[in-house]
Write a protein that holds these residues in place. Sequence first.
Motif, PDB file in Angstrom:
ATOM      1  N   ARG A   1       0.797  -1.224   0.000  1.00 22.10           N
ATOM      2  CA  ARG A   1       0.000   0.000   0.000  1.00 22.10           C
ATOM      3  C   ARG A   1       0.834   1.282   0.000  1.00 22.10           C
ATOM      4  O   ARG A   1       0.346   2.345  -0.395  1.00 22.10           O
ATOM      5  CB  ARG A   1      -0.906   0.001   1.237  1.00 22.10           C
ATOM      6  CG  ARG A   1      -2.345   0.238   0.912  1.00 22.10           C
ATOM      7  CD  ARG A   1      -3.224   0.202   2.155  1.00 22.10           C
ATOM      8  NE  ARG A   1      -4.080  -0.982   2.191  1.00 22.10           N
ATOM      9  CZ  ARG A   1      -5.063  -1.228   1.333  1.00 22.10           C
ATOM     10  NH1 ARG A   1      -5.336  -0.379   0.359  1.00 22.10           N
ATOM     11  NH2 ARG A   1      -5.798  -2.319   1.441  1.00 22.10           N
ATOM     12  N   ALA A   2       2.092   1.184   0.431  1.00 33.09           N
ATOM     13  CA  ALA A   2       2.960   2.358   0.363  1.00 33.09           C
ATOM     14  C   ALA A   2       3.058   2.854  -1.080  1.00 33.09           C
ATOM     15  O   ALA A   2       3.237   4.049  -1.315  1.00 33.09           O
ATOM     16  CB  ALA A   2       4.341   2.013   0.904  1.00 33.09           C
ATOM     17  N   CYS A   3       2.915   1.954  -2.016  1.00 33.54           N
ATOM     18  CA  CYS A   3       3.133   2.301  -3.429  1.00 33.54           C
ATOM     19  C   CYS A   3       1.965   1.975  -4.349  1.00 33.54           C
ATOM     20  O   CYS A   3       1.921   2.486  -5.476  1.00 33.54           O
ATOM     21  CB  CYS A   3       4.358   1.563  -3.949  1.00 33.54           C
ATOM     22  SG  CYS A   3       5.837   1.923  -3.002  1.00 33.54           S
TER      23      CYS A   3
ATOM     24  N   VAL B   1       2.845   5.659  -6.699  1.00 31.46           N
ATOM     25  CA  VAL B   1       4.248   5.308  -6.996  1.00 31.46           C
ATOM     26  C   VAL B   1       4.251   4.133  -7.985  1.00 31.46           C
ATOM     27  O   VAL B   1       5.028   4.093  -8.934  1.00 31.46           O
ATOM     28  CB  VAL B   1       4.998   4.937  -5.698  1.00 31.46           C
ATOM     29  CG1 VAL B   1       6.405   4.454  -6.014  1.00 31.46           C
ATOM     30  CG2 VAL B   1       5.039   6.132  -4.757  1.00 31.46           C
ATOM     31  N   GLY B   2       3.376   3.178  -7.735  1.00 34.29           N
ATOM     32  CA  GLY B   2       3.185   2.036  -8.649  1.00 34.29           C
ATOM     33  C   GLY B   2       1.800   2.096  -9.270  1.00 34.29           C
ATOM     34  O   GLY B   2       0.952   2.878  -8.836  1.00 34.29           O
ATOM     35  N   PRO B   3       1.556   1.269 -10.282  1.00 32.78           N
ATOM     36  CA  PRO B   3       0.239   1.254 -10.932  1.00 32.78           C
ATOM     37  C   PRO B   3      -0.842   0.693 -10.012  1.00 32.78           C
ATOM     38  O   PRO B   3      -0.543  -0.098  -9.121  1.00 32.78           O
ATOM     39  CB  PRO B   3       0.455   0.326 -12.133  1.00 32.78           C
ATOM     40  CG  PRO B   3       1.583  -0.576 -11.735  1.00 32.78           C
ATOM     41  CD  PRO B   3       2.477   0.272 -10.875  1.00 32.78           C
TER      42      PRO B   3
ATOM     43  N   VAL C   1      -1.437  -0.755 -17.614  1.00 29.68           N
ATOM     44  CA  VAL C   1      -2.335   0.239 -17.008  1.00 29.68           C
ATOM     45  C   VAL C   1      -2.143   1.589 -17.690  1.00 29.68           C
ATOM     46  O   VAL C   1      -1.038   2.144 -17.714  1.00 29.68           O
ATOM     47  CB  VAL C   1      -2.086   0.373 -15.492  1.00 29.68           C
ATOM     48  CG1 VAL C   1      -2.891   1.532 -14.905  1.00 29.68           C
ATOM     49  CG2 VAL C   1      -2.468  -0.925 -14.787  1.00 29.68           C
ATOM     50  N   GLU C   2      -3.234   2.090 -18.246  1.00 30.85           N
ATOM     51  CA  GLU C   2      -3.198   3.357 -18.973  1.00 30.85           C
ATOM     52  C   GLU C   2      -2.792   4.493 -18.040  1.00 30.85           C
ATOM     53  O   GLU C   2      -3.262   4.578 -16.902  1.00 30.85           O
ATOM     54  CB  GLU C   2      -4.593   3.631 -19.535  1.00 30.85           C
ATOM     55  CG  GLU C   2      -4.564   4.430 -20.811  1.00 30.85           C
ATOM     56  CD  GLU C   2      -5.952   4.525 -21.434  1.00 30.85           C
ATOM     57  OE1 GLU C   2      -6.349   5.647 -21.753  1.00 30.85           O
ATOM     58  OE2 GLU C   2      -6.604   3.458 -21.560  1.00 30.85           O
ATOM     59  N   GLY C   3      -1.921   5.359 -18.510  1.00 34.35           N
ATOM     60  CA  GLY C   3      -1.546   6.543 -17.748  1.00 34.35           C
ATOM     61  C   GLY C   3      -0.457   6.310 -16.727  1.00 34.35           C
ATOM     62  O   GLY C   3      -0.041   7.241 -16.055  1.00 34.35           O
TER      63      GLY C   3
ATOM     64  N   LYS D   1      11.614  -0.897 -11.765  1.00 30.16           N
ATOM     65  CA  LYS D   1      11.794   0.196 -10.798  1.00 30.16           C
ATOM     66  C   LYS D   1      11.000  -0.060  -9.519  1.00 30.16           C
ATOM     67  O   LYS D   1      10.943   0.802  -8.644  1.00 30.16           O
ATOM     68  CB  LYS D   1      11.442   1.551 -11.423  1.00 30.16           C
ATOM     69  CG  LYS D   1      10.013   1.738 -11.832  1.00 30.16           C
ATOM     70  CD  LYS D   1       9.804   3.173 -12.373  1.00 30.16           C
ATOM     71  CE  LYS D   1       8.371   3.384 -12.812  1.00 30.16           C
ATOM     72  NZ  LYS D   1       8.109   4.755 -13.263  1.00 30.16           N
ATOM     73  N   MET D   2      10.382  -1.240  -9.402  1.00 29.63           N
ATOM     74  CA  MET D   2       9.711  -1.593  -8.133  1.00 29.63           C
ATOM     75  C   MET D   2      10.770  -1.991  -7.119  1.00 29.63           C
ATOM     76  O   MET D   2      11.495  -2.956  -7.307  1.00 29.63           O
ATOM     77  CB  MET D   2       8.711  -2.734  -8.346  1.00 29.63           C
ATOM     78  CG  MET D   2       8.186  -3.322  -7.061  1.00 29.63           C
ATOM     79  SD  MET D   2       6.579  -4.070  -7.262  1.00 29.63           S
ATOM     80  CE  MET D   2       6.783  -5.616  -6.399  1.00 29.63           C
ATOM     81  N   VAL D   3      10.857  -1.192  -6.051  1.00 32.23           N
ATOM     82  CA  VAL D   3      11.848  -1.456  -5.010  1.00 32.23           C
ATOM     83  C   VAL D   3      11.156  -2.234  -3.892  1.00 32.23           C
ATOM     84  O   VAL D   3      10.507  -1.667  -3.021  1.00 32.23           O
ATOM     85  CB  VAL D   3      12.446  -0.138  -4.470  1.00 32.23           C
ATOM     86  CG1 VAL D   3      13.458  -0.427  -3.369  1.00 32.23           C
ATOM     87  CG2 VAL D   3      13.097   0.641  -5.607  1.00 32.23           C
ATOM     88  N   TYR D   4      11.240  -3.525  -3.985  1.00 35.19           N
ATOM     89  CA  TYR D   4      10.587  -4.407  -3.004  1.00 35.19           C
ATOM     90  C   TYR D   4      11.410  -5.683  -2.934  1.00 35.19           C
ATOM     91  O   TYR D   4      11.659  -6.314  -3.963  1.00 35.19           O
ATOM     92  CB  TYR D   4       9.136  -4.697  -3.435  1.00 35.19           C
ATOM     93  CG  TYR D   4       8.407  -5.609  -2.495  1.00 35.19           C
ATOM     94  CD1 TYR D   4       8.025  -5.176  -1.223  1.00 35.19           C
ATOM     95  CD2 TYR D   4       8.093  -6.909  -2.861  1.00 35.19           C
ATOM     96  CE1 TYR D   4       7.359  -6.017  -0.352  1.00 35.19           C
ATOM     97  CE2 TYR D   4       7.426  -7.761  -1.999  1.00 35.19           C
ATOM     98  CZ  TYR D   4       7.055  -7.311  -0.741  1.00 35.19           C
ATOM     99  OH  TYR D   4       6.402  -8.148   0.124  1.00 35.19           O
ATOM    100  N   ALA D   5      11.844  -6.039  -1.740  1.00 34.94           N
ATOM    101  CA  ALA D   5      12.803  -7.139  -1.599  1.00 34.94           C
ATOM    102  C   ALA D   5      12.206  -8.482  -1.982  1.00 34.94           C
ATOM    103  O   ALA D   5      12.921  -9.377  -2.443  1.00 34.94           O
ATOM    104  CB  ALA D   5      13.308  -7.191  -0.164  1.00 34.94           C
TER     105      ALA D   5
END
Length: 105
Positions: free
Chosen positions: A16-18, A29-31, A44-46, A80-84
């Motif tokens: 949910r942060a992103c 931050v993310g789609p 995802v458009e846009g 570019k998803m920064v998630y371990a």
Amino acid sequence: QAQDAAAGEKVFAQCRACHQIGPTAKNAVGPQLNGVIGRHSGSVEGYNYSPANKNSGLTWDEATFREYIKDPRAKVPGTKMVYAGLKDEQRINDLVAYLKSFDAS
Ligand code: HEM
């Protein structure tokens, strides 16, 4: 193993942060993740994806999504998803159930 959407909602706190999900979800931050299980990557458009995600050619079916969320940068090098990554199979089961409870909108 059972999939528990209510437990998955708790797992989604990490996302949910992103990411937003649900009827009022917007790209952040993310789609937005409505209908993500079964969705084509980068669609995802846009939303301004990285080339790596946009061109991965993946479809987020359940098996592919499970591999991705365990180690996003292994599955999509250059994302570019920064998630371990989420390793626990039961928590992944629950997360998938939660994600599936939101249709594309
Ligand atoms: C992309 C799921 C956590 C930021 C994605 C995609 C999925 C996903 C499936 C690909 C979407 C598509 O192709 O349309 C999740 C889940 C998470 C999570 C389930 C939690 C377990 C995070 C976190 C962040 C983040 C914590 C930020 C720190 C992003 C970004 C993208 C993305 C920026 C776009 C990647 C790119 O264009 O390279 N996420 N995510 N995500 N996510 Fe996440």
